[in-house]
Design an enzyme around this catalytic site. Sequence first.
Site, PDB file in Angstrom:
ATOM      1  N   GLU A  12       0.808  -1.219   0.000  1.00 39.41           N
ATOM      2  CA  GLU A  12       0.000   0.000   0.000  1.00 39.41           C
ATOM      3  C   GLU A  12       0.843   1.273   0.000  1.00 39.41           C
ATOM      4  O   GLU A  12       0.508   2.259   0.665  1.00 39.41           O
ATOM      5  CB  GLU A  12      -0.957   0.010   1.215  1.00 39.41           C
ATOM      6  CG  GLU A  12      -1.872  -1.203   1.311  1.00 39.41           C
ATOM      7  CD  GLU A  12      -2.780  -1.364   0.109  1.00 39.41           C
ATOM      8  OE1 GLU A  12      -3.206  -0.337  -0.464  1.00 39.41           O
ATOM      9  OE2 GLU A  12      -3.043  -2.517  -0.292  1.00 39.41           O
ATOM     10  N   VAL A  13       1.930   1.274  -0.739  1.00 41.49           N
ATOM     11  CA  VAL A  13       2.752   2.487  -0.843  1.00 41.49           C
ATOM     12  C   VAL A  13       2.594   3.168  -2.202  1.00 41.49           C
ATOM     13  O   VAL A  13       3.214   4.213  -2.438  1.00 41.49           O
ATOM     14  CB  VAL A  13       4.245   2.187  -0.587  1.00 41.49           C
ATOM     15  CG1 VAL A  13       4.470   1.765   0.847  1.00 41.49           C
ATOM     16  CG2 VAL A  13       4.780   1.147  -1.567  1.00 41.49           C
ATOM     17  N   LYS A  15       2.696   1.381  -5.462  1.00 47.63           N
ATOM     18  CA  LYS A  15       3.439   0.754  -6.564  1.00 47.63           C
ATOM     19  C   LYS A  15       2.649   0.738  -7.868  1.00 47.63           C
ATOM     20  O   LYS A  15       3.197   1.021  -8.932  1.00 47.63           O
ATOM     21  CB  LYS A  15       3.820  -0.689  -6.214  1.00 47.63           C
ATOM     22  CG  LYS A  15       4.917  -0.869  -5.229  1.00 47.63           C
ATOM     23  CD  LYS A  15       5.396  -2.313  -5.177  1.00 47.63           C
ATOM     24  CE  LYS A  15       4.283  -3.315  -4.930  1.00 47.63           C
ATOM     25  NZ  LYS A  15       3.581  -3.113  -3.637  1.00 47.63           N
ATOM     26  N   VAL A  17       0.108   2.569  -8.930  1.00 46.90           N
ATOM     27  CA  VAL A  17      -0.097   3.897  -9.526  1.00 46.90           C
ATOM     28  C   VAL A  17       1.205   4.432 -10.100  1.00 46.90           C
ATOM     29  O   VAL A  17       1.226   5.039 -11.179  1.00 46.90           O
ATOM     30  CB  VAL A  17      -0.700   4.867  -8.490  1.00 46.90           C
ATOM     31  CG1 VAL A  17      -0.800   6.278  -9.062  1.00 46.90           C
ATOM     32  CG2 VAL A  17      -2.083   4.396  -8.056  1.00 46.90           C
ATOM     33  N   LYS A  37       2.995  -8.525 -14.009  1.00 42.33           N
ATOM     34  CA  LYS A  37       2.792  -8.776 -12.584  1.00 42.33           C
ATOM     35  C   LYS A  37       3.078 -10.255 -12.362  1.00 42.33           C
ATOM     36  O   LYS A  37       2.266 -11.118 -12.705  1.00 42.33           O
ATOM     37  CB  LYS A  37       1.350  -8.441 -12.180  1.00 42.33           C
ATOM     38  CG  LYS A  37       1.071  -8.583 -10.691  1.00 42.33           C
ATOM     39  CD  LYS A  37       1.559  -7.390  -9.912  1.00 42.33           C
ATOM     40  CE  LYS A  37       1.110  -7.457  -8.454  1.00 42.33           C
ATOM     41  NZ  LYS A  37       1.533  -6.275  -7.684  1.00 42.33           N
ATOM     42  N   GLY A 113       4.119  -6.473  -2.773  1.00 47.25           N
ATOM     43  CA  GLY A 113       4.683  -6.092  -1.490  1.00 47.25           C
ATOM     44  C   GLY A 113       6.096  -5.573  -1.650  1.00 47.25           C
ATOM     45  O   GLY A 113       6.406  -4.825  -2.576  1.00 47.25           O
ATOM     46  N   PRO A 201       1.138  12.353  -6.593  1.00 45.73           N
ATOM     47  CA  PRO A 201       0.201  12.895  -5.610  1.00 45.73           C
ATOM     48  C   PRO A 201      -0.779  11.862  -5.086  1.00 45.73           C
ATOM     49  O   PRO A 201      -1.230  10.975  -5.818  1.00 45.73           O
ATOM     50  CB  PRO A 201      -0.518  14.007  -6.374  1.00 45.73           C
ATOM     51  CG  PRO A 201      -0.340  13.674  -7.808  1.00 45.73           C
ATOM     52  CD  PRO A 201       0.978  12.968  -7.915  1.00 45.73           C
ATOM     53  N   GLN A 202      -1.094  11.995  -3.829  1.00 49.84           N
ATOM     54  CA  GLN A 202      -2.090  11.140  -3.198  1.00 49.84           C
ATOM     55  C   GLN A 202      -3.402  11.235  -3.962  1.00 49.84           C
ATOM     56  O   GLN A 202      -3.843  12.315  -4.331  1.00 49.84           O
ATOM     57  CB  GLN A 202      -2.282  11.601  -1.753  1.00 49.84           C
ATOM     58  CG  GLN A 202      -3.141  10.712  -0.891  1.00 49.84           C
ATOM     59  CD  GLN A 202      -3.176  11.242   0.528  1.00 49.84           C
ATOM     60  OE1 GLN A 202      -3.551  12.383   0.774  1.00 49.84           O
ATOM     61  NE2 GLN A 202      -2.743  10.423   1.469  1.00 49.84           N
TER      62      GLN A 202
END
EC number: 6.3.3.3
Length: 240
Positions: A12-13, A15, A17, A37, A113, A201-202
């Site tokens: 959840e960092v 990757k 996006v 993937k 991960g 950006p978030q």
Amino acid sequence: MSVLVVTGTGTEVGKTVVTAALAATAVAAGRSVAVLKPAQTGVAEGEPGDVAEVRRLAGADVTAVELARYPEPLAPETAARRAGLPRVHPEAVAETVRTLVEEHDLVLVEGAGGLLVRFDDRGSTLADAARLLGAPVLVVAAAGLGTLNATALTTEALRSRDLECAGVVVGSWPRDPDLAARCNLADLPVAADAPLVGLVPQGAGALDPSVFRRRAATWLSPEVGGTWKGVEASAEADWE
């Protein structure tokens, strides 16, 4: 570069996006792009996974490939074992990438991960696949408190394996960064011993895909194909 491996300092960092931004930037520059993937976890059969999300954001011209899918949101080896499904091995990852490189200018490999999450019962990881490919690894990191240690550990693991770090991208830069996040803009390159090559950006993944594609290059530095001029020019990402 023709192959770039994308890993994170954890889950959840951002990757996926960041991978989409890399793909969109390359496509806009006229390059053909494939995204691989190796192991998709936590997604049921028939549901869209990370490569589908990359393709949605970056465009239908992107080739999306998934080697294995496991329904539970666990490390690939654990998820494969619990589901009774075949594991993914780095040799298969490398073989697939070499095939994709024959028909694409850029192949992006998005891990699951962090860098050393186990793929199989031999303890193989994304790092082993990168080593077989001789490919640089881009590290996607969080913005705030705790990210320096996680980033330093990841890049140290790369160096210990003689793998090239292509830089660090903050995968979800907040609209209103706190003190730790602001300080981390200067401290992340020191901790990583690698350049900061982007701020995404978030909430970028929630943008309309046409807007995402138009702006993706502005979040990434020229080292990875973008136009972002770095922290010295502006510490603000484009949310508009």
